[in-house]
Enzyme design. Structure first.
Site, PDB file in Angstrom:
ATOM      1  N   LEU A   1       0.787  -1.286  -0.063  1.00  0.00           N
ATOM      2  CA  LEU A   1      -0.030  -0.002  -0.007  1.00  0.00           C
ATOM      3  C   LEU A   1       0.646   1.401  -0.060  1.00  0.00           C
ATOM      4  CD1 LEU A   1      -2.797  -1.170   2.716  1.00  0.00           C
ATOM      5  CD2 LEU A   1      -2.908  -1.070   0.181  1.00  0.00           C
ATOM      6  N   ASP A   2       0.444   2.396  -0.605  1.00  0.00           N
ATOM      7  CA  ASP A   2       1.322   3.428  -0.763  1.00  0.00           C
ATOM      8  C   ASP A   2       1.360   4.168   0.675  1.00  0.00           C
ATOM      9  OD1 ASP A   2       0.994   3.542  -3.528  1.00  0.00           O
ATOM     10  OD2 ASP A   2      -0.569   4.797  -3.328  1.00  0.00           O
ATOM     11  N   LYS A   3       2.574   4.755   0.974  1.00  0.00           N
ATOM     12  CA  LYS A   3       2.892   5.575   2.057  1.00  0.00           C
ATOM     13  C   LYS A   3       1.594   6.326   2.916  1.00  0.00           C
ATOM     14  CE  LYS A   3       6.302   8.396   4.386  1.00  0.00           C
ATOM     15  NZ  LYS A   3       7.415   9.113   4.096  1.00  0.00           N
TER      16      LYS A   3
END
Ligand code: URA
Length: 242
Positions: A112-114
Protein backbone atom coordinates in the site's frame (compact mmCIF):
# COMPACT_ATOMS: atom_id res chain seq x y z
CA UNK A 1 -2.32 -36.05 5.19
CA UNK A 2 1.02 -34.20 5.06
CA UNK A 3 3.54 -35.21 7.72
CA UNK A 4 4.14 -32.61 10.43
CA UNK A 5 7.61 -31.13 9.88
CA UNK A 6 10.17 -31.36 12.66
CA UNK A 7 13.12 -29.09 13.40
CA UNK A 8 15.94 -28.91 15.90
CA UNK A 9 14.93 -26.58 18.71
CA UNK A 10 18.03 -24.39 18.33
CA UNK A 11 17.42 -24.02 14.59
CA UNK A 12 13.75 -23.23 15.11
CA UNK A 13 14.39 -20.55 17.72
CA UNK A 14 17.31 -19.03 15.79
CA UNK A 15 15.13 -18.82 12.66
CA UNK A 16 12.46 -17.06 14.72
CA UNK A 17 14.90 -14.35 15.80
CA UNK A 18 15.46 -15.43 19.41
CA UNK A 19 19.26 -15.46 19.02
CA UNK A 20 22.08 -17.61 17.71
CA UNK A 21 22.06 -21.38 18.13
CA UNK A 22 24.85 -21.01 20.71
CA UNK A 23 22.74 -18.53 22.65
CA UNK A 24 19.78 -20.93 22.50
CA UNK A 25 21.94 -23.75 23.89
CA UNK A 26 23.01 -21.48 26.73
CA UNK A 27 19.43 -20.38 27.42
CA UNK A 28 18.24 -23.99 27.48
CA UNK A 29 20.98 -25.00 29.94
CA UNK A 30 19.83 -22.17 32.21
CA UNK A 31 16.28 -23.57 32.15
CA UNK A 32 14.89 -20.86 29.87
CA UNK A 33 13.18 -23.17 27.37
CA UNK A 34 10.24 -25.31 28.50
CA UNK A 35 7.71 -27.59 26.81
CA UNK A 36 4.50 -28.34 28.69
CA UNK A 37 6.21 -26.89 31.75
CA UNK A 38 9.25 -29.20 31.61
CA UNK A 39 12.71 -27.78 30.96
CA UNK A 40 14.27 -28.74 27.62
CA UNK A 41 18.00 -28.77 28.20
CA UNK A 42 19.00 -30.33 24.88
CA UNK A 43 18.39 -27.95 21.98
CA UNK A 44 19.61 -30.46 19.40
CA UNK A 45 16.35 -32.37 19.96
CA UNK A 46 13.92 -32.22 17.06
CA UNK A 47 10.46 -30.94 17.76
CA UNK A 48 7.25 -31.32 15.73
CA UNK A 49 5.98 -27.98 14.45
CA UNK A 50 2.37 -28.61 15.43
CA UNK A 51 -0.07 -25.67 15.55
CA UNK A 52 -0.31 -25.96 19.35
CA UNK A 53 3.46 -25.63 19.87
CA UNK A 54 3.44 -21.86 20.61
CA UNK A 55 0.95 -22.46 23.44
CA UNK A 56 3.00 -25.34 24.87
CA UNK A 57 6.48 -23.92 24.60
CA UNK A 58 7.91 -21.06 26.61
CA UNK A 59 11.10 -19.17 25.91
CA UNK A 60 12.46 -16.95 28.64
CA UNK A 61 9.12 -17.13 30.45
CA UNK A 62 6.93 -16.12 27.51
CA UNK A 63 4.91 -18.21 25.06
CA UNK A 64 6.62 -18.97 21.79
CA UNK A 65 6.06 -16.56 18.88
CA UNK A 66 3.95 -17.78 15.93
CA UNK A 67 5.66 -20.56 14.01
CA UNK A 68 6.99 -20.05 10.49
CA UNK A 69 4.03 -19.77 8.13
CA UNK A 70 2.55 -16.83 10.00
CA UNK A 71 0.00 -14.53 8.34
CA UNK A 72 -0.68 -11.13 9.90
CA UNK A 73 -3.63 -8.82 9.39
CA UNK A 74 -2.60 -5.21 9.96
CA UNK A 75 -4.42 -1.90 9.88
CA UNK A 76 -1.80 0.14 8.08
CA UNK A 77 -1.60 3.67 9.41
CA UNK A 78 -0.95 6.77 7.31
CA UNK A 79 2.70 7.65 6.67
CA UNK A 80 4.25 4.21 7.02
CA UNK A 81 6.07 2.53 4.15
CA UNK A 82 5.72 -1.09 3.01
CA UNK A 83 9.46 -1.54 2.58
CA UNK A 84 12.23 -3.30 4.46
CA UNK A 85 14.83 -0.63 3.93
CA UNK A 86 13.53 2.87 3.22
CA UNK A 87 14.15 5.76 5.58
CA UNK A 88 11.29 6.78 7.86
CA UNK A 89 8.62 4.72 9.59
CA UNK A 90 8.08 1.22 8.17
CA UNK A 91 5.10 -1.08 8.68
CA UNK A 92 7.55 -3.65 10.10
CA UNK A 93 8.21 -1.28 13.03
CA UNK A 94 4.70 -2.14 14.26
CA UNK A 95 5.65 -5.79 14.91
CA UNK A 96 7.78 -6.99 17.84
CA UNK A 97 11.48 -6.17 17.11
CA UNK A 98 12.45 -9.86 17.29
CA UNK A 99 10.18 -10.56 14.31
CA UNK A 100 12.48 -8.43 12.14
CA UNK A 101 15.18 -11.06 12.64
CA UNK A 102 13.09 -13.98 11.41
CA UNK A 103 14.33 -16.09 8.54
CA UNK A 104 12.39 -16.50 6.30
CA UNK A 105 11.56 -12.84 6.70
CA UNK A 106 8.06 -11.47 7.07
CA UNK A 107 7.04 -9.40 4.03
CA UNK A 108 3.95 -7.48 3.03
CA UNK A 109 1.54 -9.14 0.61
CA UNK A 110 1.79 -6.52 -2.10
CA UNK A 111 2.11 -2.92 -1.04
CA UNK A 112 0.00 0.00 0.00
CA UNK A 113 1.31 3.51 -0.69
CA UNK A 114 2.76 5.46 2.21
CA UNK A 115 -0.37 7.65 2.16
CA UNK A 116 -2.85 4.73 1.96
CA UNK A 117 -4.39 3.24 5.10
CA UNK A 118 -6.26 0.01 5.76
CA UNK A 119 -6.03 -3.72 5.38
CA UNK A 120 -2.55 -5.07 4.80
CA UNK A 121 -1.47 -8.70 5.02
CA UNK A 122 2.03 -9.78 5.95
CA UNK A 123 3.54 -13.25 5.81
CA UNK A 124 6.78 -15.24 5.85
CA UNK A 125 5.21 -17.93 3.66
CA UNK A 126 6.76 -17.35 0.24
CA UNK A 127 4.47 -19.74 -1.62
CA UNK A 128 1.37 -18.11 -0.12
CA UNK A 129 2.73 -14.64 -0.87
CA UNK A 130 3.24 -15.51 -4.52
CA UNK A 131 -0.21 -17.06 -4.76
CA UNK A 132 -1.84 -13.97 -3.28
CA UNK A 133 -0.02 -11.42 -5.44
CA UNK A 134 -0.21 -13.47 -8.64
CA UNK A 135 -1.86 -11.41 -11.40
CA UNK A 136 -3.72 -14.60 -12.36
CA UNK A 137 -5.62 -14.73 -9.07
CA UNK A 138 -7.70 -11.55 -9.56
CA UNK A 139 -8.34 -11.16 -5.85
CA UNK A 140 -11.01 -8.52 -5.30
CA UNK A 141 -9.76 -5.53 -3.34
CA UNK A 142 -12.03 -2.77 -2.14
CA UNK A 143 -10.83 0.78 -1.56
CA UNK A 144 -12.61 3.80 -0.20
CA UNK A 145 -11.40 6.98 -1.87
CA UNK A 146 -11.89 10.61 -0.87
CA UNK A 147 -11.59 12.81 -3.93
CA UNK A 148 -10.48 16.39 -4.51
CA UNK A 149 -13.36 17.12 -6.93
CA UNK A 150 -16.96 15.92 -7.11
CA UNK A 151 -17.62 12.83 -9.21
CA UNK A 152 -19.13 13.66 -12.61
CA UNK A 153 -21.23 10.51 -12.94
CA UNK A 154 -19.22 9.24 -15.91
CA UNK A 155 -16.55 7.41 -13.89
CA UNK A 156 -18.52 4.22 -13.17
CA UNK A 157 -18.99 3.35 -16.85
CA UNK A 158 -15.37 4.21 -17.71
CA UNK A 159 -14.01 2.03 -14.90
CA UNK A 160 -16.37 -0.82 -15.79
CA UNK A 161 -15.55 -0.71 -19.50
CA UNK A 162 -12.42 -2.85 -19.49
CA UNK A 163 -10.86 -0.38 -21.92
CA UNK A 164 -9.36 2.22 -19.58
CA UNK A 165 -5.65 2.64 -20.27
CA UNK A 166 -3.41 4.01 -17.57
CA UNK A 167 -0.63 6.33 -18.65
CA UNK A 168 2.49 4.49 -19.76
CA UNK A 169 0.81 1.06 -19.86
CA UNK A 170 0.20 -1.19 -22.84
CA UNK A 171 -2.79 -3.18 -21.55
CA UNK A 172 -6.19 -1.79 -20.54
CA UNK A 173 -7.40 -2.30 -16.99
CA UNK A 174 -9.82 -5.09 -16.23
CA UNK A 175 -13.34 -3.88 -15.47
CA UNK A 176 -13.65 -2.32 -12.01
CA UNK A 177 -16.78 -1.46 -10.05
CA UNK A 178 -17.44 1.98 -8.63
CA UNK A 179 -19.95 2.66 -5.87
CA UNK A 180 -20.69 6.32 -5.23
CA UNK A 181 -20.90 7.13 -1.53
CA UNK A 182 -21.05 10.93 -1.71
CA UNK A 183 -20.10 13.77 -4.05
CA UNK A 184 -16.38 13.33 -3.31
CA UNK A 185 -16.45 9.83 -1.82
CA UNK A 186 -16.48 6.46 -3.58
CA UNK A 187 -15.81 2.81 -3.08
CA UNK A 188 -13.83 1.07 -5.83
CA UNK A 189 -13.58 -2.70 -6.31
CA UNK A 190 -10.60 -3.81 -8.41
CA UNK A 191 -9.15 -7.22 -9.22
CA UNK A 192 -5.64 -6.19 -10.23
CA UNK A 193 -2.79 -4.63 -8.31
CA UNK A 194 -1.03 -2.28 -10.67
CA UNK A 195 1.31 0.39 -9.37
CA UNK A 196 -0.71 3.20 -7.68
CA UNK A 197 -3.72 1.78 -9.50
CA UNK A 198 -6.56 3.53 -7.70
CA UNK A 199 -4.87 6.94 -7.67
CA UNK A 200 -4.03 6.60 -11.37
CA UNK A 201 -7.56 5.51 -12.25
CA UNK A 202 -9.03 8.64 -10.71
CA UNK A 203 -6.28 10.75 -12.32
CA UNK A 204 -7.28 9.22 -15.68
CA UNK A 205 -10.79 10.67 -15.23
CA UNK A 206 -9.50 14.11 -14.21
CA UNK A 207 -9.77 13.73 -10.45
CA UNK A 208 -7.32 13.39 -7.59
CA UNK A 209 -7.38 11.00 -4.63
CA UNK A 210 -6.91 12.86 -1.37
CA UNK A 211 -7.32 9.90 0.97
CA UNK A 212 -7.33 6.18 0.25
CA UNK A 213 -8.24 3.31 2.55
CA UNK A 214 -8.31 -0.41 1.71
CA UNK A 215 -11.40 -1.95 3.26
CA UNK A 216 -11.10 -5.55 2.14
CA UNK A 217 -9.12 -8.14 0.26
CA UNK A 218 -11.02 -11.20 -0.92
CA UNK A 219 -13.28 -12.17 1.99
CA UNK A 220 -11.09 -10.49 4.63
CA UNK A 221 -11.85 -7.20 6.33
CA UNK A 222 -10.29 -5.40 9.26
CA UNK A 223 -11.90 -6.30 12.57
CA UNK A 224 -14.44 -3.89 14.02
CA UNK A 225 -12.64 -1.40 16.20
CA UNK A 226 -9.19 -2.29 14.84
CA UNK A 227 -7.37 1.02 15.08
CA UNK A 228 -4.52 2.14 12.77
CA UNK A 229 -1.36 0.28 13.74
CA UNK A 230 -3.24 -2.65 15.31
CA UNK A 231 -2.53 -6.15 14.03
CA UNK A 232 -3.19 -9.78 14.79
CA UNK A 233 -2.15 -13.22 13.57
CA UNK A 234 -4.74 -14.90 11.33
CA UNK A 235 -5.96 -18.46 11.75
CA UNK A 236 -5.79 -20.94 8.86
CA UNK A 237 -9.51 -20.66 8.16
CA UNK A 238 -9.24 -16.87 7.82
CA UNK A 239 -6.27 -17.13 5.47
CA UNK A 240 -8.44 -19.34 3.26
CA UNK A 241 -10.90 -16.47 2.88
CA UNK A 242 -8.55 -14.26 0.86
N1 URA B 1 -3.97 1.91 -5.37
C1 URA B 1 -3.25 2.99 -5.07
O1 URA B 1 -3.22 3.96 -5.82
N2 URA B 1 -2.56 3.00 -3.91
C2 URA B 1 -2.57 1.99 -3.05
O2 URA B 1 -1.92 2.05 -2.00
C3 URA B 1 -3.34 0.85 -3.37
C4 URA B 1 -4.03 0.85 -4.54
Amino acid sequence: MAKTPTLRIDRLLASMGYGSRTEMARLAKAGGITLDGAEMADVSQRIALTPDLPARMQVDGAVLDPLPGVVILLHKPLGMTCSHKEDGPLVYDLLPPRWRRRDPAISTVGRLDKQTTGLLLMTDDGALLHRLISPKRHIRKTYRATLARPLTGAEGAIFASGTLMLEGEAKPLLPAELQVIGPCEARLHITEGRYHQVRRMFAAVGNHVEALHRESMGGLRLDDGMTPGAWRVLGAEEVGRV
